[in-house]
Design a protein around this motif. Sequence first.
Motif, PDB file in Angstrom:
ATOM      1  N   LYS A   1       0.832  -1.207   0.000  1.00  0.00           N
ATOM      2  CA  LYS A   1       0.000   0.000   0.000  1.00  0.00           C
ATOM      3  C   LYS A   1       0.866   1.257   0.000  1.00  0.00           C
ATOM      4  CE  LYS A   1      -4.026  -2.062   2.267  1.00  0.00           C
ATOM      5  NZ  LYS A   1      -4.877  -2.079   3.496  1.00  0.00           N
ATOM      6  N   GLU A   2       1.954   1.225   0.772  1.00  0.00           N
ATOM      7  CA  GLU A   2       2.895   2.353   0.796  1.00  0.00           C
ATOM      8  C   GLU A   2       3.514   2.560  -0.582  1.00  0.00           C
ATOM      9  OE1 GLU A   2       7.324   3.355   2.665  1.00  0.00           O
ATOM     10  OE2 GLU A   2       6.127   1.736   3.531  1.00  0.00           O
ATOM     11  N   ALA A   3       3.872   1.458  -1.234  1.00  0.00           N
ATOM     12  CA  ALA A   3       4.570   1.543  -2.516  1.00  0.00           C
ATOM     13  C   ALA A   3       3.689   2.097  -3.630  1.00  0.00           C
ATOM     14  CB  ALA A   3       5.111   0.168  -2.906  1.00  0.00           C
ATOM     15  N   VAL A   4       2.389   1.814  -3.615  1.00  0.00           N
ATOM     16  CA  VAL A   4       1.513   2.269  -4.705  1.00  0.00           C
ATOM     17  C   VAL A   4       0.934   3.666  -4.456  1.00  0.00           C
ATOM     18  CG1 VAL A   4       0.858  -0.076  -5.382  1.00  0.00           C
ATOM     19  CG2 VAL A   4      -0.571   1.180  -3.757  1.00  0.00           C
ATOM     20  N   LYS A   5       1.201   4.247  -3.288  1.00  0.00           N
ATOM     21  CA  LYS A   5       0.640   5.558  -2.963  1.00  0.00           C
ATOM     22  C   LYS A   5       1.064   6.596  -4.008  1.00  0.00           C
ATOM     23  CE  LYS A   5      -1.844   7.633   0.228  1.00  0.00           C
ATOM     24  NZ  LYS A   5      -3.233   7.193   0.461  1.00  0.00           N
ATOM     25  N   GLY A   6       0.088   7.205  -4.667  1.00  0.00           N
ATOM     26  CA  GLY A   6       0.375   8.246  -5.651  1.00  0.00           C
ATOM     27  C   GLY A   6       0.913   7.748  -6.974  1.00  0.00           C
ATOM     28  N   ILE A   7       0.798   6.455  -7.221  1.00  0.00           N
ATOM     29  CA  ILE A   7       1.362   5.854  -8.446  1.00  0.00           C
ATOM     30  C   ILE A   7       0.282   5.720  -9.525  1.00  0.00           C
ATOM     31  CG2 ILE A   7       2.275   3.691  -9.398  1.00  0.00           C
ATOM     32  CD1 ILE A   7       4.393   5.345  -7.953  1.00  0.00           C
TER      33      ILE A   7
ATOM     34  N   VAL B   1       5.279 -15.994  -2.045  1.00  0.00           N
ATOM     35  CA  VAL B   1       5.730 -14.805  -2.774  1.00  0.00           C
ATOM     36  C   VAL B   1       4.901 -14.601  -4.038  1.00  0.00           C
ATOM     37  CG1 VAL B   1       7.651 -13.748  -4.034  1.00  0.00           C
ATOM     38  CG2 VAL B   1       8.084 -14.945  -1.870  1.00  0.00           C
ATOM     39  N   ASN B   2       4.780 -15.659  -4.819  1.00  0.00           N
ATOM     40  CA  ASN B   2       4.192 -15.500  -6.155  1.00  0.00           C
ATOM     41  C   ASN B   2       2.671 -15.422  -6.168  1.00  0.00           C
ATOM     42  OD1 ASN B   2       6.848 -15.745  -6.899  1.00  0.00           O
ATOM     43  ND2 ASN B   2       6.637 -17.700  -7.936  1.00  0.00           N
ATOM     44  N   ILE B   3       2.023 -15.976  -5.168  1.00  0.00           N
ATOM     45  CA  ILE B   3       0.558 -15.908  -5.124  1.00  0.00           C
ATOM     46  C   ILE B   3       0.085 -14.897  -4.075  1.00  0.00           C
ATOM     47  CG2 ILE B   3      -1.574 -17.169  -4.664  1.00  0.00           C
ATOM     48  CD1 ILE B   3      -0.325 -19.624  -5.938  1.00  0.00           C
ATOM     49  N   SER B   4       0.472 -15.076  -2.809  1.00  0.00           N
ATOM     50  CA  SER B   4       0.033 -14.128  -1.774  1.00  0.00           C
ATOM     51  C   SER B   4       0.568 -12.728  -2.047  1.00  0.00           C
ATOM     52  CB  SER B   4       0.489 -14.612  -0.394  1.00  0.00           C
ATOM     53  OG  SER B   4      -0.133 -15.840  -0.070  1.00  0.00           O
ATOM     54  N   GLY B   5       1.839 -12.639  -2.456  1.00  0.00           N
ATOM     55  CA  GLY B   5       2.425 -11.339  -2.775  1.00  0.00           C
ATOM     56  C   GLY B   5       1.747 -10.691  -3.962  1.00  0.00           C
ATOM     57  N   PHE B   6       1.435 -11.482  -4.964  1.00  0.00           N
ATOM     58  CA  PHE B   6       0.738 -10.969  -6.140  1.00  0.00           C
ATOM     59  C   PHE B   6      -0.643 -10.437  -5.767  1.00  0.00           C
ATOM     60  CE2 PHE B   6      -2.072 -11.580  -9.831  1.00  0.00           C
ATOM     61  CZ  PHE B   6      -1.359 -10.917 -10.818  1.00  0.00           C
ATOM     62  N   LEU B   7      -1.363 -11.194  -4.950  1.00  0.00           N
ATOM     63  CA  LEU B   7      -2.690 -10.755  -4.513  1.00  0.00           C
ATOM     64  C   LEU B   7      -2.603  -9.451  -3.726  1.00  0.00           C
ATOM     65  CD1 LEU B   7      -5.726 -11.214  -4.276  1.00  0.00           C
ATOM     66  CD2 LEU B   7      -5.273 -12.720  -2.319  1.00  0.00           C
ATOM     67  N   ASN B   8      -1.599  -9.325  -2.867  1.00  0.00           N
ATOM     68  CA  ASN B   8      -1.394  -8.068  -2.141  1.00  0.00           C
ATOM     69  C   ASN B   8      -1.229  -6.897  -3.101  1.00  0.00           C
ATOM     70  OD1 ASN B   8      -1.500  -9.249   0.396  1.00  0.00           O
ATOM     71  ND2 ASN B   8       0.721  -9.385   0.635  1.00  0.00           N
TER      72      ASN B   8
ATOM     73  N   ARG C   1      -5.572  -1.822  -6.867  1.00  0.00           N
ATOM     74  CA  ARG C   1      -7.013  -1.552  -7.050  1.00  0.00           C
ATOM     75  C   ARG C   1      -7.474  -0.432  -6.125  1.00  0.00           C
ATOM     76  NH1 ARG C   1     -10.826  -5.485  -3.974  1.00  0.00           N
ATOM     77  NH2 ARG C   1      -9.841  -4.187  -2.367  1.00  0.00           N
ATOM     78  N   ASP C   2      -7.066  -0.502  -4.860  1.00  0.00           N
ATOM     79  CA  ASP C   2      -7.503   0.485  -3.874  1.00  0.00           C
ATOM     80  C   ASP C   2      -6.940   1.879  -4.162  1.00  0.00           C
ATOM     81  OD1 ASP C   2      -8.834  -1.582  -2.691  1.00  0.00           O
ATOM     82  OD2 ASP C   2      -7.507  -1.758  -0.954  1.00  0.00           O
ATOM     83  N   GLU C   3      -5.789   1.923  -4.839  1.00  0.00           N
ATOM     84  CA  GLU C   3      -5.155   3.209  -5.173  1.00  0.00           C
ATOM     85  C   GLU C   3      -5.635   3.731  -6.523  1.00  0.00           C
ATOM     86  OE1 GLU C   3      -2.724   6.524  -4.426  1.00  0.00           O
ATOM     87  OE2 GLU C   3      -3.459   4.944  -3.096  1.00  0.00           O
TER      88      GLU C   3
ATOM     89  N   ALA D   1      -5.992 -12.175 -11.626  1.00  0.00           N
ATOM     90  CA  ALA D   1      -6.113 -10.949 -12.422  1.00  0.00           C
ATOM     91  C   ALA D   1      -7.406 -10.950 -13.223  1.00  0.00           C
ATOM     92  CB  ALA D   1      -4.900 -10.803 -13.345  1.00  0.00           C
ATOM     93  N   SER D   2      -7.786 -12.104 -13.725  1.00  0.00           N
ATOM     94  CA  SER D   2      -9.031 -12.218 -14.479  1.00  0.00           C
ATOM     95  C   SER D   2     -10.248 -11.962 -13.581  1.00  0.00           C
ATOM     96  CB  SER D   2      -9.131 -13.613 -15.109  1.00  0.00           C
ATOM     97  OG  SER D   2     -10.348 -13.761 -15.806  1.00  0.00           O
ATOM     98  N   VAL D   3     -10.229 -12.515 -12.374  1.00  0.00           N
ATOM     99  CA  VAL D   3     -11.326 -12.310 -11.421  1.00  0.00           C
ATOM    100  C   VAL D   3     -11.420 -10.837 -11.019  1.00  0.00           C
ATOM    101  CG1 VAL D   3     -12.066 -12.771  -9.046  1.00  0.00           C
ATOM    102  CG2 VAL D   3     -11.429 -14.662 -10.546  1.00  0.00           C
ATOM    103  N   PHE D   4     -10.279 -10.177 -10.808  1.00  0.00           N
ATOM    104  CA  PHE D   4     -10.291  -8.750 -10.458  1.00  0.00           C
ATOM    105  C   PHE D   4     -10.874  -7.917 -11.595  1.00  0.00           C
ATOM    106  CE2 PHE D   4      -8.308  -9.665  -6.638  1.00  0.00           C
ATOM    107  CZ  PHE D   4      -7.986  -8.520  -5.920  1.00  0.00           C
ATOM    108  N   SER D   5     -10.604  -8.335 -12.817  1.00  0.00           N
ATOM    109  CA  SER D   5     -11.152  -7.621 -13.975  1.00  0.00           C
ATOM    110  C   SER D   5     -12.681  -7.729 -13.989  1.00  0.00           C
ATOM    111  CB  SER D   5     -10.566  -8.201 -15.260  1.00  0.00           C
ATOM    112  OG  SER D   5     -11.124  -7.591 -16.397  1.00  0.00           O
TER     113      SER D   5
END
Length: 331
Positions: free
Chosen positions: A78-84, A109-116, A122-124, A169-173
Amino acid sequence: MYNTQFHTDSLADKSFLITGGAGFIGSNIVEYLLKYNAGKVRVLDNFATGSIDNLKPFLNNPAFELIEGDIRDIEKCKEAVKGIDYVSHQAALGSVPRSIADPIISNDVNISGFLNMLVASRDENVKKFVYAASSSTYGDHPDLPKVEDKIGNPLSPYAITKYVNELYASVFSKTYDFHAIGLRYFNVFGPRQNPKGAYAAVIPLFITLAQNNEPAYINGDGETSRDFTFVENAVQANIRALFTPTAQHEVVNIAFGERTTLNELWNEICKLQQIELKPTYRTERKGDVKHSLADISKASKLINYKPLVSVKQGLQIANEWYKSNFAASEN
Protein backbone atom coordinates in the motif's frame (compact mmCIF):
# COMPACT_ATOMS: atom_id res chain seq x y z
CA MET A 1 20.42 0.22 -24.80
CA TYR A 2 16.94 1.63 -25.45
CA ASN A 3 17.70 3.85 -28.43
CA THR A 4 14.19 2.97 -29.61
CA GLN A 5 11.31 4.73 -27.86
CA PHE A 6 8.30 2.52 -27.13
CA HIS A 7 5.91 5.22 -25.87
CA THR A 8 4.36 8.22 -27.60
CA ASP A 9 3.33 10.64 -24.83
CA SER A 10 5.64 12.45 -22.43
CA LEU A 11 6.44 10.52 -19.24
CA ALA A 12 7.28 13.66 -17.27
CA ASP A 13 3.87 13.88 -15.59
CA LYS A 14 3.55 10.15 -14.90
CA SER A 15 4.55 8.01 -11.92
CA PHE A 16 5.57 4.36 -12.04
CA LEU A 17 6.09 1.55 -9.54
CA ILE A 18 8.36 -1.34 -10.52
CA THR A 19 8.12 -4.20 -8.05
CA GLY A 20 11.22 -6.34 -8.15
CA GLY A 21 12.96 -3.32 -9.67
CA ALA A 22 16.36 -4.40 -8.33
CA GLY A 23 16.08 -7.59 -10.35
CA PHE A 24 17.13 -8.32 -13.90
CA ILE A 25 14.05 -7.36 -15.91
CA GLY A 26 12.83 -4.80 -13.39
CA SER A 27 16.05 -2.78 -13.40
CA ASN A 28 16.01 -2.69 -17.20
CA ILE A 29 12.49 -1.23 -17.08
CA VAL A 30 13.71 1.35 -14.55
CA GLU A 31 16.58 2.27 -16.90
CA TYR A 32 14.18 2.83 -19.79
CA LEU A 33 11.74 4.98 -17.79
CA LEU A 34 14.47 7.21 -16.36
CA LYS A 35 16.18 7.57 -19.73
CA TYR A 36 12.93 9.00 -21.11
CA ASN A 37 12.40 11.36 -18.16
CA ALA A 38 9.58 9.72 -16.22
CA GLY A 39 8.25 11.99 -13.49
CA LYS A 40 8.67 9.38 -10.77
CA VAL A 41 10.06 5.84 -10.83
CA ARG A 42 9.64 3.99 -7.54
CA VAL A 43 11.07 0.53 -6.86
CA LEU A 44 9.81 -1.94 -4.28
CA ASP A 45 12.26 -4.78 -3.64
CA ASN A 46 13.37 -6.93 -0.70
CA PHE A 47 16.68 -7.86 -2.39
CA ALA A 48 16.03 -11.60 -1.97
CA THR A 49 17.08 -12.15 -5.58
CA GLY A 50 17.65 -8.59 -6.84
CA SER A 51 20.82 -6.58 -6.25
CA ILE A 52 21.50 -3.00 -5.23
CA ASP A 53 24.23 -3.04 -7.90
CA ASN A 54 21.48 -3.07 -10.54
CA LEU A 55 20.14 0.20 -9.14
CA LYS A 56 23.40 2.07 -8.50
CA PRO A 57 23.25 4.03 -11.79
CA PHE A 58 19.87 5.48 -10.72
CA LEU A 59 20.27 6.19 -6.99
CA ASN A 60 21.17 9.87 -7.47
CA ASN A 61 18.43 10.53 -10.01
CA PRO A 62 15.86 12.89 -8.40
CA ALA A 63 13.03 11.02 -10.15
CA PHE A 64 14.08 7.69 -8.59
CA GLU A 65 12.81 6.34 -5.27
CA LEU A 66 13.59 3.06 -3.54
CA ILE A 67 11.41 1.32 -0.95
CA GLU A 68 12.95 -1.76 0.61
CA GLY A 69 10.16 -4.15 1.45
CA ASP A 70 8.46 -7.46 0.75
CA ILE A 71 5.33 -7.91 -1.38
CA ARG A 72 4.13 -10.40 1.23
CA ASP A 73 3.62 -7.36 3.50
CA ILE A 74 0.32 -5.74 2.45
CA GLU A 75 1.17 -2.48 4.26
CA LYS A 76 4.41 -2.16 2.26
CA CYS A 77 2.45 -2.76 -0.93
CA LYS A 78 0.00 0.00 0.00
CA GLU A 79 2.90 2.35 0.80
CA ALA A 80 4.57 1.54 -2.52
CA VAL A 81 1.51 2.27 -4.70
CA LYS A 82 0.64 5.56 -2.96
CA GLY A 83 0.38 8.25 -5.65
CA ILE A 84 1.36 5.85 -8.45
CA ASP A 85 -0.24 5.90 -11.92
CA TYR A 86 1.25 2.73 -13.45
CA VAL A 87 2.49 -0.54 -11.93
CA SER A 88 4.85 -3.00 -13.59
CA HIS A 89 4.84 -6.02 -11.29
CA GLN A 90 8.05 -8.00 -11.79
CA ALA A 91 8.60 -9.22 -8.23
CA ALA A 92 8.52 -13.01 -7.94
CA LEU A 93 10.57 -16.02 -6.96
CA GLY A 94 11.53 -17.48 -10.31
CA SER A 95 13.02 -20.87 -11.22
CA VAL A 96 11.26 -24.19 -11.62
CA PRO A 97 13.91 -26.08 -9.57
CA ARG A 98 13.62 -23.55 -6.72
CA SER A 99 9.86 -24.09 -6.59
CA ILE A 100 10.31 -27.85 -6.53
CA ALA A 101 12.82 -27.54 -3.67
CA ASP A 102 10.61 -25.14 -1.67
CA PRO A 103 7.04 -24.87 -2.99
CA ILE A 104 5.77 -23.04 0.12
CA ILE A 105 7.91 -19.94 -0.27
CA SER A 106 7.24 -19.84 -4.03
CA ASN A 107 3.53 -19.93 -3.25
CA ASP A 108 3.78 -17.23 -0.58
CA VAL A 109 5.73 -14.80 -2.77
CA ASN A 110 4.19 -15.50 -6.16
CA ILE A 111 0.56 -15.91 -5.12
CA SER A 112 0.03 -14.13 -1.77
CA GLY A 113 2.43 -11.34 -2.78
CA PHE A 114 0.74 -10.97 -6.14
CA LEU A 115 -2.69 -10.75 -4.51
CA ASN A 116 -1.39 -8.07 -2.14
CA MET A 117 -0.21 -6.01 -5.10
CA LEU A 118 -3.51 -6.43 -6.92
CA VAL A 119 -5.48 -5.28 -3.88
CA ALA A 120 -3.19 -2.34 -3.16
CA SER A 121 -3.23 -1.23 -6.81
CA ARG A 122 -7.01 -1.55 -7.05
CA ASP A 123 -7.50 0.48 -3.87
CA GLU A 124 -5.16 3.21 -5.17
CA ASN A 125 -7.02 3.35 -8.52
CA VAL A 126 -3.85 2.62 -10.48
CA LYS A 127 -4.41 3.36 -14.18
CA LYS A 128 -2.73 0.20 -15.47
CA PHE A 129 -1.30 -2.94 -13.85
CA VAL A 130 1.06 -5.01 -16.00
CA TYR A 131 2.55 -8.17 -14.55
CA ALA A 132 5.15 -10.81 -15.36
CA ALA A 133 3.35 -14.00 -16.33
CA SER A 134 5.23 -17.06 -17.60
CA SER A 135 5.42 -19.49 -20.50
CA SER A 136 5.58 -22.25 -17.86
CA THR A 137 1.77 -21.89 -17.72
CA TYR A 138 1.55 -23.91 -20.96
CA GLY A 139 2.69 -26.98 -19.02
CA ASP A 140 2.32 -30.25 -20.91
CA HIS A 141 0.25 -28.87 -23.80
CA PRO A 142 1.99 -30.30 -26.89
CA ASP A 143 1.10 -27.70 -29.54
CA LEU A 144 3.76 -25.47 -31.08
CA PRO A 145 3.72 -22.54 -31.32
CA LYS A 146 2.08 -21.77 -27.99
CA VAL A 147 -1.19 -19.82 -28.29
CA GLU A 148 -2.58 -17.96 -25.28
CA ASP A 149 -5.91 -19.79 -24.99
CA LYS A 150 -4.48 -23.32 -25.15
CA ILE A 151 -2.72 -24.45 -21.98
CA GLY A 152 -2.07 -27.85 -20.47
CA ASN A 153 -1.40 -29.17 -16.98
CA PRO A 154 1.35 -27.36 -15.04
CA LEU A 155 4.58 -29.29 -14.51
CA SER A 156 5.96 -27.49 -11.44
CA PRO A 157 4.86 -25.50 -8.39
CA TYR A 158 6.26 -22.39 -10.09
CA ALA A 159 4.01 -22.93 -13.10
CA ILE A 160 1.00 -23.27 -10.79
CA THR A 161 1.79 -19.97 -9.07
CA LYS A 162 2.05 -18.09 -12.37
CA TYR A 163 -1.22 -19.56 -13.62
CA VAL A 164 -2.96 -18.60 -10.38
CA ASN A 165 -1.74 -15.02 -10.97
CA GLU A 166 -3.63 -15.02 -14.26
CA LEU A 167 -6.77 -16.40 -12.58
CA TYR A 168 -6.68 -13.73 -9.88
CA ALA A 169 -6.11 -10.95 -12.42
CA SER A 170 -9.03 -12.22 -14.48
CA VAL A 171 -11.33 -12.31 -11.42
CA PHE A 172 -10.29 -8.75 -10.46
CA SER A 173 -11.15 -7.62 -13.97
CA LYS A 174 -14.64 -9.16 -13.83
CA THR A 175 -15.36 -8.34 -10.18
CA TYR A 176 -13.78 -4.94 -9.62
CA ASP A 177 -13.45 -3.59 -13.17
CA PHE A 178 -9.67 -3.54 -12.60
CA HIS A 179 -8.06 -4.60 -15.88
CA ALA A 180 -4.50 -5.93 -15.99
CA ILE A 181 -2.24 -7.32 -18.72
CA GLY A 182 -0.13 -10.42 -18.09
CA LEU A 183 3.04 -10.87 -20.12
CA ARG A 184 3.91 -14.54 -20.59
CA TYR A 185 7.69 -14.25 -20.81
CA PHE A 186 9.61 -16.85 -22.77
CA ASN A 187 13.16 -17.28 -21.36
CA VAL A 188 14.20 -13.64 -21.10
CA PHE A 189 17.97 -12.97 -21.04
CA GLY A 190 20.41 -10.07 -21.18
CA PRO A 191 22.47 -7.62 -19.10
CA ARG A 192 22.01 -7.72 -15.30
CA GLN A 193 20.86 -11.35 -15.24
CA ASN A 194 22.82 -13.06 -12.46
CA PRO A 195 25.03 -15.95 -13.66
CA LYS A 196 25.78 -17.15 -10.13
CA GLY A 197 23.89 -19.33 -7.68
CA ALA A 198 22.05 -22.64 -7.75
CA TYR A 199 19.18 -21.25 -9.83
CA ALA A 200 21.08 -19.27 -12.45
CA ALA A 201 19.39 -19.17 -15.86
CA VAL A 202 20.99 -21.02 -18.74
CA ILE A 203 22.30 -18.13 -20.88
CA PRO A 204 24.26 -16.21 -18.21
CA LEU A 205 25.56 -19.54 -16.93
CA PHE A 206 26.68 -20.68 -20.40
CA ILE A 207 28.28 -17.33 -21.23
CA THR A 208 30.33 -17.11 -18.05
CA LEU A 209 31.42 -20.75 -18.35
CA ALA A 210 32.54 -20.23 -21.95
CA GLN A 211 34.34 -17.01 -21.05
CA ASN A 212 36.31 -19.03 -18.48
CA ASN A 213 36.89 -21.83 -21.01
CA GLU A 214 34.84 -24.27 -18.93
CA PRO A 215 32.37 -26.78 -20.43
CA ALA A 216 28.65 -26.42 -19.83
CA TYR A 217 26.42 -29.05 -18.29
CA ILE A 218 23.36 -29.67 -20.46
CA ASN A 219 20.32 -31.48 -19.06
CA GLY A 220 19.18 -34.17 -21.50
CA ASP A 221 20.49 -34.55 -25.05
CA GLY A 222 20.73 -30.83 -25.77
CA GLU A 223 17.83 -30.86 -28.22
CA THR A 224 15.52 -29.20 -25.70
CA SER A 225 14.48 -25.94 -27.35
CA ARG A 226 13.43 -22.53 -26.09
CA ASP A 227 12.15 -19.27 -27.52
CA PHE A 228 14.90 -17.13 -25.98
CA THR A 229 13.92 -13.46 -25.67
CA PHE A 230 16.32 -10.55 -25.24
CA VAL A 231 15.46 -8.26 -22.33
CA GLU A 232 14.94 -5.17 -24.51
CA ASN A 233 11.99 -6.98 -26.10
CA ALA A 234 10.52 -7.61 -22.63
CA VAL A 235 10.99 -3.95 -21.70
CA GLN A 236 9.25 -2.91 -24.90
CA ALA A 237 6.32 -5.18 -24.01
CA ASN A 238 6.00 -3.66 -20.53
CA ILE A 239 6.06 -0.08 -21.81
CA ARG A 240 3.55 -0.74 -24.58
CA ALA A 241 1.27 -2.72 -22.24
CA LEU A 242 1.30 0.03 -19.61
CA PHE A 243 -0.20 2.48 -22.11
CA THR A 244 -2.64 0.12 -23.82
CA PRO A 245 -6.25 0.62 -22.68
CA THR A 246 -8.09 -2.66 -22.18
CA ALA A 247 -11.71 -3.48 -21.44
CA GLN A 248 -10.84 -6.77 -19.74
CA HIS A 249 -7.94 -8.79 -18.40
CA GLU A 250 -5.56 -9.88 -21.15
CA VAL A 251 -2.60 -12.26 -21.38
CA VAL A 252 -0.06 -12.16 -24.22
CA ASN A 253 3.06 -14.09 -25.17
CA ILE A 254 6.31 -12.11 -25.07
CA ALA A 255 9.04 -13.81 -27.05
CA PHE A 256 11.07 -13.50 -30.24
CA GLY A 257 9.15 -16.19 -32.11
CA GLU A 258 12.02 -18.58 -32.94
CA ARG A 259 13.26 -21.80 -31.37
CA THR A 260 16.87 -22.41 -30.34
CA THR A 261 18.10 -25.74 -28.97
CA LEU A 262 20.52 -25.87 -26.05
CA ASN A 263 23.13 -27.38 -28.36
CA GLU A 264 22.72 -24.48 -30.80
CA LEU A 265 22.86 -22.02 -27.95
CA TRP A 266 26.10 -23.44 -26.55
CA ASN A 267 27.70 -23.52 -30.00
CA GLU A 268 26.74 -19.89 -30.66
CA ILE A 269 28.15 -18.78 -27.30
CA CYS A 270 31.40 -20.68 -27.97
CA LYS A 271 31.68 -18.89 -31.33
CA LEU A 272 31.51 -15.56 -29.52
CA GLN A 273 34.50 -16.65 -27.41
CA GLN A 274 36.25 -18.10 -30.49
CA ILE A 275 36.61 -21.48 -28.81
CA GLU A 276 35.51 -25.06 -29.46
CA LEU A 277 34.31 -26.77 -26.31
CA LYS A 278 32.03 -29.78 -26.04
CA PRO A 279 29.35 -29.72 -23.32
CA THR A 280 28.79 -32.43 -20.72
CA TYR A 281 25.37 -34.08 -20.87
CA ARG A 282 23.40 -35.28 -17.84
CA THR A 283 19.89 -36.42 -16.97
CA GLU A 284 16.91 -34.20 -17.75
CA ARG A 285 15.54 -32.00 -15.00
CA LYS A 286 12.15 -32.54 -13.33
CA GLY A 287 9.48 -30.04 -14.30
CA ASP A 288 11.17 -28.94 -17.52
CA VAL A 289 9.18 -28.56 -20.73
CA LYS A 290 10.91 -30.18 -23.72
CA HIS A 291 10.08 -27.56 -26.37
CA SER A 292 8.81 -24.01 -26.26
CA LEU A 293 7.91 -21.60 -29.06
CA ALA A 294 5.55 -18.63 -28.91
CA ASP A 295 2.92 -17.31 -31.23
CA ILE A 296 3.31 -13.55 -30.70
CA SER A 297 0.51 -12.41 -33.01
CA LYS A 298 -1.84 -11.47 -30.14
CA ALA A 299 0.82 -9.24 -28.54
CA SER A 300 1.44 -7.65 -31.93
CA LYS A 301 -2.26 -6.82 -32.39
CA LEU A 302 -3.10 -5.87 -28.80
CA ILE A 303 -0.05 -3.83 -27.69
CA ASN A 304 1.79 -3.33 -31.01
CA TYR A 305 4.66 -5.52 -29.78
CA LYS A 306 7.43 -6.02 -32.34
CA PRO A 307 10.57 -7.75 -31.04
CA LEU A 308 13.57 -5.80 -32.33
CA VAL A 309 16.54 -7.76 -30.98
CA SER A 310 17.20 -11.30 -32.22
CA VAL A 311 18.74 -14.07 -30.14
CA LYS A 312 22.10 -13.72 -31.90
CA GLN A 313 22.15 -9.95 -31.45
CA GLY A 314 21.13 -10.32 -27.83
CA LEU A 315 23.84 -12.89 -27.16
CA GLN A 316 26.47 -10.49 -28.51
CA ILE A 317 25.23 -7.68 -26.24
CA ALA A 318 24.99 -9.99 -23.23
CA ASN A 319 28.42 -11.47 -23.91
CA GLU A 320 30.04 -8.02 -23.80
CA TRP A 321 28.18 -7.14 -20.61
CA TYR A 322 29.30 -10.31 -18.79
CA LYS A 323 32.84 -9.81 -20.04
CA SER A 324 32.88 -6.36 -18.43
CA ASN A 325 30.95 -7.15 -15.27
CA PHE A 326 31.92 -10.71 -14.34
CA ALA A 327 34.92 -12.03 -16.26
CA ALA A 328 37.03 -8.98 -15.37
CA SER A 329 36.11 -9.16 -11.70
CA GLU A 330 37.01 -12.83 -11.52
CA ASN A 331 40.61 -12.28 -12.63
